[in-house]
Design an enzyme around this catalytic site. Structure first.
Site, PDB file in Angstrom:
ATOM      1  N   ARG A 237       0.840  -1.192   0.000  1.00 58.77           N
ATOM      2  CA  ARG A 237       0.000   0.000   0.000  1.00 58.77           C
ATOM      3  C   ARG A 237       0.876   1.244   0.000  1.00 58.77           C
ATOM      4  O   ARG A 237       1.909   1.294   0.668  1.00 58.77           O
ATOM      5  CB  ARG A 237      -0.919   0.004   1.223  1.00 58.77           C
ATOM      6  CG  ARG A 237      -2.025  -1.035   1.160  1.00 58.77           C
ATOM      7  CD  ARG A 237      -3.103  -0.601   0.193  1.00 58.77           C
ATOM      8  NE  ARG A 237      -4.075  -1.651  -0.078  1.00 58.77           N
ATOM      9  CZ  ARG A 237      -5.117  -1.502  -0.870  1.00 58.77           C
ATOM     10  NH1 ARG A 237      -5.317  -0.343  -1.486  1.00 58.77           N
ATOM     11  NH2 ARG A 237      -5.952  -2.495  -1.082  1.00 58.77           N
ATOM     12  N   GLU A 266      -2.406   7.920  -5.022  1.00 59.72           N
ATOM     13  CA  GLU A 266      -2.650   7.310  -6.331  1.00 59.72           C
ATOM     14  C   GLU A 266      -4.074   7.513  -6.836  1.00 59.72           C
ATOM     15  O   GLU A 266      -4.340   7.390  -8.034  1.00 59.72           O
ATOM     16  CB  GLU A 266      -2.323   5.818  -6.296  1.00 59.72           C
ATOM     17  CG  GLU A 266      -3.172   5.011  -5.354  1.00 59.72           C
ATOM     18  CD  GLU A 266      -2.694   3.569  -5.221  1.00 59.72           C
ATOM     19  OE1 GLU A 266      -3.532   2.729  -4.872  1.00 59.72           O
ATOM     20  OE2 GLU A 266      -1.504   3.279  -5.463  1.00 59.72           O
ATOM     21  N   HIS A 298       0.086   0.705  -9.902  1.00 64.95           N
ATOM     22  CA  HIS A 298      -0.715  -0.300  -9.190  1.00 64.95           C
ATOM     23  C   HIS A 298      -1.089  -1.453 -10.119  1.00 64.95           C
ATOM     24  O   HIS A 298      -2.251  -1.824 -10.269  1.00 64.95           O
ATOM     25  CB  HIS A 298      -1.982   0.340  -8.603  1.00 64.95           C
ATOM     26  CG  HIS A 298      -2.446  -0.339  -7.355  1.00 64.95           C
ATOM     27  ND1 HIS A 298      -2.819   0.348  -6.221  1.00 64.95           N
ATOM     28  CD2 HIS A 298      -2.609  -1.652  -7.049  1.00 64.95           C
ATOM     29  CE1 HIS A 298      -3.187  -0.508  -5.280  1.00 64.95           C
ATOM     30  NE2 HIS A 298      -3.068  -1.727  -5.763  1.00 64.95           N
TER      31      HIS A 298
END
Length: 332
Positions: A237, A266, A298
Site C-alpha cells: 500500500r 494514487e 498499481h
C-alpha cells in the site's frame, strides 16, 4: 436476485458475463462508471453492488441511498477496502465483502521482477541504449539476487510467496511480521523487530496492509536505520511509505533505488489517461523524474488469472450475503 457492478472495466466485462452464464439465477448488470452521489440511484432494485479500488466513497448520502434502495451488500473487487467509510456502512446496516486472496503470485512476481530490475539497473541500461551507448561501464554493473539479503515485511500469502521466489533465486531471506508463520521457517529467518530487519536487509519488499500501526512505517527514522545504498520495493500500500522522506533518502543516496507500484495519492491518477501537466502532485512528479525510481501504476494485481479470481470471488460473496445474511469474506 440482482447485482449491479459499478466501474466495470473492459477487461472485466468478459469475466462478468462468463460468471453470469454460470449463475442463471442471478441477474448481473454492468455500469461503467464508479458509484457517485449522482448515479447511486441506479442501485435501486438491486440486492447488491460491486465496486472497485478507485471508487472512494465517503459521502453519507451514498450509504443512505443504498440502504433505502434495498441494497444489502457492497462487494469490493479488491483486497484492501480503505476506500469505504465503515462507520457509515455500519450506520446503514450494510455488509462489505472483499477478495482477500485473488492471486498472491501476481503481486509477488511483480515484486521479484522489479527487485531484479533494480539490481540489474534495467532502466539505466535502457536509457544508455536509447542514447546509443553500448559500452560495458561500471555504472551498469549489476548485483545477483543470490548475493543479497532480502527483507520481507509482512508474510501473509503475498509476502510468503515473495519470500519463496526470492529464496528460489538464492537470496538470504529474512522477515518481520507481528504474527510469524512457522511454516516458512525453512525458507526464511524471522527478526524480532522491524528495526532488526532494516539493519540487515540489502533490499526490502513491503507486503503489509495499511493500518493505523503501519501507516508511514517507512519514514525518515526507519530509513536512517537501513543500510547505505539499500533498495526498496513496494507492491503493498502506498501509505506504508512517507513519500517525502523516501524522496530525500533517494536524493541523498541513502536509498540507492526504489520500485514503487502503490502510492499514497494514487487516487489522483489511477486508471486515468492524463494530459501532460495535468498531474500536479509534486511528490508524484518528483518520483516520475527520478532515474533511480521504477514507477508502475498499481499493476501488481493486473493479470488475467487475478482478474478472473477477483470478479468470481466478488460476485459469489455478494450472492452469499444476499442468500444467508453474511459471507466468508465479510469484513465488517
Amino acid at each position: 436476485m440482482k447485482i449491479l457492478v459499478f466501474g466495470a472495466r473492459d477487461y472485466e466485462e468478459p469475466v462478468i458475463k462468463k460468471w453470469s452464464e454460470e449463475h442463471k439465477d442471478v441477474q448481473v448488470d454492468i455500469y461503467p462508471e464508479n458509484m457517485t452521489e449522482e448515479n447511486v440511484v441506479k442501485a435501486k432494485g438491486y440486492d447488491g453492488i460491486s465496486i472497485q479500488q478507485t471508487n472512494y466513497i465517503d459521502n453519507p448520502y451514498i450509504y443512505e441511498t443504498l440502504k433505502d434502495a434495498g441494497v444489502k451488500v457492497i462487494a469490493s473487487r479488491t483486497a484492501g477496502v480503505d476506500m469505504i467509510h465503515f462507520d457509515l456502512v455500519n450506520e446503514n446496516g450494510l455488509i462489505v465483502t472483499n477478495v482477500p486472496s485473488y492471486s498472491p503470485n501476481a503481486i509477488a512476481e511483480l515484486a521479484v521482477t522489479q527487485a531484479m530490475n533494480l539490481l540489474r539497473k534495467t532502466p539505466l541500461v535502457k536509457k544508455k541504449v536509447c542514447e546509443g551507448d553500448y559500452r560495458w561501464i561500471a555504472e551498469l554493473l549489476g548485483t545477483e539476487v543470490r548475493s543479497i539479503t532480502v527483507g520481507v515485511i509482512g508474510t501473509g500469502k503475498i509476502g510468503a510467496t515473495s519470500a519463496k521466489l526470492f529464496k528460489g533465486l538464492g537470496a538470504n531471506v529474512i522477515a518481520f511480521d507481528q504474527y510469524p508463520n512457522s511454516d516458512l521457517n525453512d525458507i526464511l529467518t524471522y527478526k524480532d523487530s522491524l528495526e532488526d530487519l532494516l539493519k540487515e536487509a540489502d533490499l526490502i519488499t513491503l507486503h503489509t496492509p495499511l493500518l493505523e500501526g503501519t501507516k508511514h512505517m517507512i519514514n525518515k527514522d526507519t530509513l536512517a536505520i537501513m543500510k547505505d545504498g539499500a533498495y526498496i520495493v513496494n507492491t503493498g500500500r502506498g501509505g506504508l511509505i512517507n513519500t517525502g522522506d523516501l524522496i530525500e533518502a533517494l536524493e541523498s543516496g541513502k536509498i540507492r533505488a526504489a520500485a514503487l507500484d502503490t502510492f499514497e495519492t494514487e487516487g489522483l491518477f489511477l486508471n486515468k489517461k492524463m494530459n501532460p501537466g495535468e498531474l500536479t502532485d509534486p511528490e508524484i512528479n518528483k518520483l516520475l523524474s527520478m532515474e533511480q525510481v521504477i514507477f508502475t501504476h498499481h499493476l501488481g494485481f493486473f493479470t488475467s488469472t487475478a482478474i478472473e479470481n477477483i470478479v468470481y470471488s466478488s460476485l459469489s460473496s455478494a450472492v452469499e450475503v444476499i442468500k444467508t445474511g453474511t459471507a466468508t469474506n465479510r469484513v465488517n
